[in-house]
Design a protein around this motif. Sequence first.
Motif, PDB file in Angstrom:
ATOM      1  N   GLU A 151      61.995  29.958  44.153  1.00 18.13           N
ATOM      2  CA  GLU A 151      61.701  28.995  43.095  1.00 18.13           C
ATOM      3  C   GLU A 151      62.580  29.196  41.865  1.00 18.13           C
ATOM      4  N   LEU A 152      63.391  30.243  41.856  1.00 19.37           N
ATOM      5  CA  LEU A 152      64.196  30.538  40.667  1.00 19.37           C
ATOM      6  C   LEU A 152      65.534  29.813  40.735  1.00 19.37           C
ATOM      7  N   SER A 153      66.086  29.547  39.564  1.00 13.63           N
ATOM      8  CA  SER A 153      67.415  28.957  39.510  1.00 13.63           C
ATOM      9  C   SER A 153      68.457  30.032  39.814  1.00 13.63           C
ATOM     10  N   GLY A 154      69.688  29.592  40.020  1.00 14.09           N
ATOM     11  CA  GLY A 154      70.758  30.532  40.367  1.00 14.09           C
ATOM     12  C   GLY A 154      70.928  31.635  39.334  1.00 14.09           C
ATOM     13  N   GLY A 155      70.893  31.254  38.061  1.00 13.04           N
ATOM     14  CA  GLY A 155      71.083  32.246  37.007  1.00 13.04           C
ATOM     15  C   GLY A 155      69.925  33.227  36.928  1.00 13.04           C
ATOM     16  N   GLN A 156      68.716  32.713  37.174  1.00  6.60           N
ATOM     17  CA  GLN A 156      67.561  33.611  37.171  1.00  6.60           C
ATOM     18  C   GLN A 156      67.642  34.598  38.324  1.00  6.60           C
ATOM     19  N   GLN A 157      68.152  34.122  39.465  1.00 11.49           N
ATOM     20  CA  GLN A 157      68.290  35.024  40.612  1.00 11.49           C
ATOM     21  C   GLN A 157      69.292  36.130  40.282  1.00 11.49           C
ATOM     22  N   ASP A 183      74.976  27.654  36.004  1.00 12.95           N
ATOM     23  CA  ASP A 183      75.131  26.540  35.060  1.00 12.95           C
ATOM     24  C   ASP A 183      75.075  27.048  33.618  1.00 12.95           C
ATOM     25  N   LEU A 184      75.445  26.175  32.704  1.00 12.04           N
ATOM     26  CA  LEU A 184      75.667  26.607  31.326  1.00 12.04           C
ATOM     27  C   LEU A 184      74.418  27.226  30.698  1.00 12.04           C
ATOM     28  N   GLY A 185      73.263  26.578  30.900  1.00  9.45           N
ATOM     29  CA  GLY A 185      72.038  27.093  30.304  1.00  9.45           C
ATOM     30  C   GLY A 185      71.728  28.495  30.780  1.00  9.45           C
ATOM     31  N   ASN A 186      71.870  28.671  32.085  1.00 11.93           N
ATOM     32  CA  ASN A 186      71.608  29.985  32.652  1.00 11.93           C
ATOM     33  C   ASN A 186      72.657  30.996  32.249  1.00 11.93           C
ATOM     34  N   GLN A 187      73.879  30.500  32.062  1.00 13.14           N
ATOM     35  CA  GLN A 187      74.962  31.396  31.657  1.00 13.14           C
ATOM     36  C   GLN A 187      74.650  32.006  30.296  1.00 13.14           C
ATOM     37  N   ARG A 188      74.125  31.188  29.389  1.00 14.37           N
ATOM     38  CA  ARG A 188      73.748  31.680  28.055  1.00 14.37           C
ATOM     39  C   ARG A 188      72.719  32.788  28.186  1.00 14.37           C
ATOM     40  N   ALA A 189      71.713  32.529  29.027  1.00 17.25           N
ATOM     41  CA  ALA A 189      70.653  33.523  29.196  1.00 17.25           C
ATOM     42  C   ALA A 189      71.227  34.819  29.751  1.00 17.25           C
TER      43      ALA A 189
ATOM     44  N   GLU B 282      67.863  27.884  29.184  1.00 17.51           N
ATOM     45  CA  GLU B 282      66.846  28.558  29.962  1.00 17.51           C
ATOM     46  C   GLU B 282      65.810  29.067  28.970  1.00 17.51           C
ATOM     47  N   HIS B 283      64.520  28.708  29.142  1.00 12.33           N
ATOM     48  CA  HIS B 283      63.523  29.273  28.242  1.00 12.33           C
ATOM     49  C   HIS B 283      63.328  30.745  28.557  1.00 12.33           C
ATOM     50  N   GLY B 284      63.204  31.509  27.516  1.00 11.16           N
ATOM     51  CA  GLY B 284      63.020  32.938  27.692  1.00 11.16           C
ATOM     52  C   GLY B 284      62.978  33.589  26.334  1.00 11.16           C
ATOM     53  N   PRO B 285      62.999  34.909  26.308  1.00 11.10           N
ATOM     54  CA  PRO B 285      62.892  35.612  25.023  1.00 11.10           C
ATOM     55  C   PRO B 285      64.015  35.228  24.046  1.00 11.10           C
ATOM     56  N   ASP B 286      65.135  34.712  24.578  1.00  9.29           N
ATOM     57  CA  ASP B 286      66.279  34.471  23.718  1.00  9.29           C
ATOM     58  C   ASP B 286      66.487  33.003  23.382  1.00  9.29           C
TER      59      ASP B 286
END
Lengths: 310, 336
Positions: A151-157, A183-189, B282-286
């Motif tokens: 259920e996780l996105s690529g970046g979360q994995q 993707d960009l959002g996940n890259q930031r995280a 991505e929602h999260g602590p940051d």
Amino acid sequence: MTAPHPGGRQARPDEIIALRSASFGYADRTVVSGVDLTLHPGEVVALLGANGSGKSTLVKGLLGLNDHLGGSVELFGTPLRRFRRRSLLGYVPQRHTLSGTVAATVTEIVAAGRLPHQGLLARPSREDRRIIGESLELVGLADRARDDVAELSGGQQRRVLIARALAGRPEVLVMDEPTAGVDLGNQRALEAVLARLAERGTTMLVVTHEVAPLRSILTRVVTMSGGRITFDGPASRLDVAGDVTGDWVGPGARGGHDGHAHRHGQRGGPEHTTHHDGHHHDDGRHDDAGTSTSLGLTHPGTRDRRTHDA
Amino acid sequence: MLELLDYDFMRRALLAALLVGCAAPLVGAFLVQRGLSLVGDGLGHVAFAGVAIGVLTGTQPVWTALLAAVAAAVVIELVRARGRTSGDVALAVMFYGGIAFGVVVLSATTAGSGALTSYLFGAITTTTQSDIVAFAVLAVAVVTLTWVLRPRLFAVANDPEYARASGLPVLGLNITLAVLTAVTVVVSMRVVGLLLISALMIVPNAAAQLLARSFRGMMLLAAAIGVACSLGGVAASYALSTPSGGTIVLLAIGMFVACAVGDALRRRLGARHRPAELHDHEHGPDCGHDAVPHDDHLDYVHDGHRHAHHGDHYDEHSDHASVADAPERPAGRAVQ
């Protein structure tokens, strides 16, 4: 033998990785050769290079996943051949699916990081569970601990894989393309996670195609081409700071010794020299610079991440 | 139905079914995980050659079959570890050689075709007292070892490269799993037969997979399905005078279909939730958005409404009075 790096011939206890003209490959096929590289505690080093440049072979060699074919390789002062404390290296592989065939929770994947610390028949202790929770907290996935990884996105994995490596309480993280294909959002995280780890003083060796997402945390950049190291120095030397959109000429290469295809330093920038293996290479001496794309390094800010290294 | 228990042979049959129904899916979970669902089938073929040798030499077929299957299991893992493509063909030769040898040799002995079909398709009611003792010991050993080694077998099957890099004995664990599979095949041959044993290892996992959200949950559910189908299959085969193996496997497949239908219905119901708008962070602590605990998870306050993780996207969790909700949006409860 003259020592180009004074004192560098002896593995000092503060050297996490110490390679001297090391070569790695598979059976009788040498992929990486003549590599000198040291990594000290607290350093965050990017290992850059095109597909096939040997960067993945080099880190897989350090991890004992291929054959050490020559030279000296010491991990934490112990020769690779006799190195047994594998959990000191926290490996973050490049994987796009965490569990393709069966259901598995985030915790189940991360728990694998604790196995080297558990007896063969032991169950996870309270301490193990605490460390797993802490690792998930660090990568910002504490609230997904019981979710199916599918259920996780690529970046979360990717972050789950970082958490798994952290759960092993390693002395150094060895990451293979952590930001590729995200993707960009996940890259930031992901960047935020890496920055947080760097802040805590985590030593990292990061194989990557792109230096931009990591620039703020890097202490050093090493580039590879054709199975050899072609540059080893601070990231600021790699191009002119702040020049994000301009043409990024490949990093400095090793003089005429191995027929490099790149100019040292940045096009039009102030003359600077790269120092490698005790040799100085000067800009302009070998003006056989090829195009910036021959190394296959993407420009900072380019978003082509569909790259896979063998 | 309870009069089943009056017969000695039925009590033995039900005990054997219980053991096999539990052991086979537990081992099978790792085979499914490694993408080796058919390996049990191949080992069954080789075990059949072992049965034939046992009959030919007057030895207990269980032990010769066990020897053949375990040897084949070790060979399979060594061939796989070398990673040669020709290894696949070598395994095929070994598997078909095994069953061909078994058929030819068995038909030449006095055992006759009755013995042949009883091994291939299972004849649980012919289980003897000594068989049962051997099966029980082996099955309990398989279940215990599989469960105890579960985290390691899982890690090695999930990511062999990482397992190797972190110092786990990957080849050793893979050989252990192969041997556990071989033992399971032999223990199960009187119950479901060598041609159907793979089904009892795989199908309960396929069914459990549809419902479970964790690997541990999948294993437990698969074992429960395996036990239910085995016991139910034995009882049904007695009542209907059908062969036990085929009856058990048909029941398991029925379970799989039921789970698939249930899963599809659940998805249909689950589709009633309201996904949030796409945003590239991505929602999260940051992320800079306030996190609000909501039952078992966190909602993130995003422009005055709440986002909650759901699969690979976010849902609107907007039915909270504490958060100003966009009035034009109908309140809908996300189905978790």
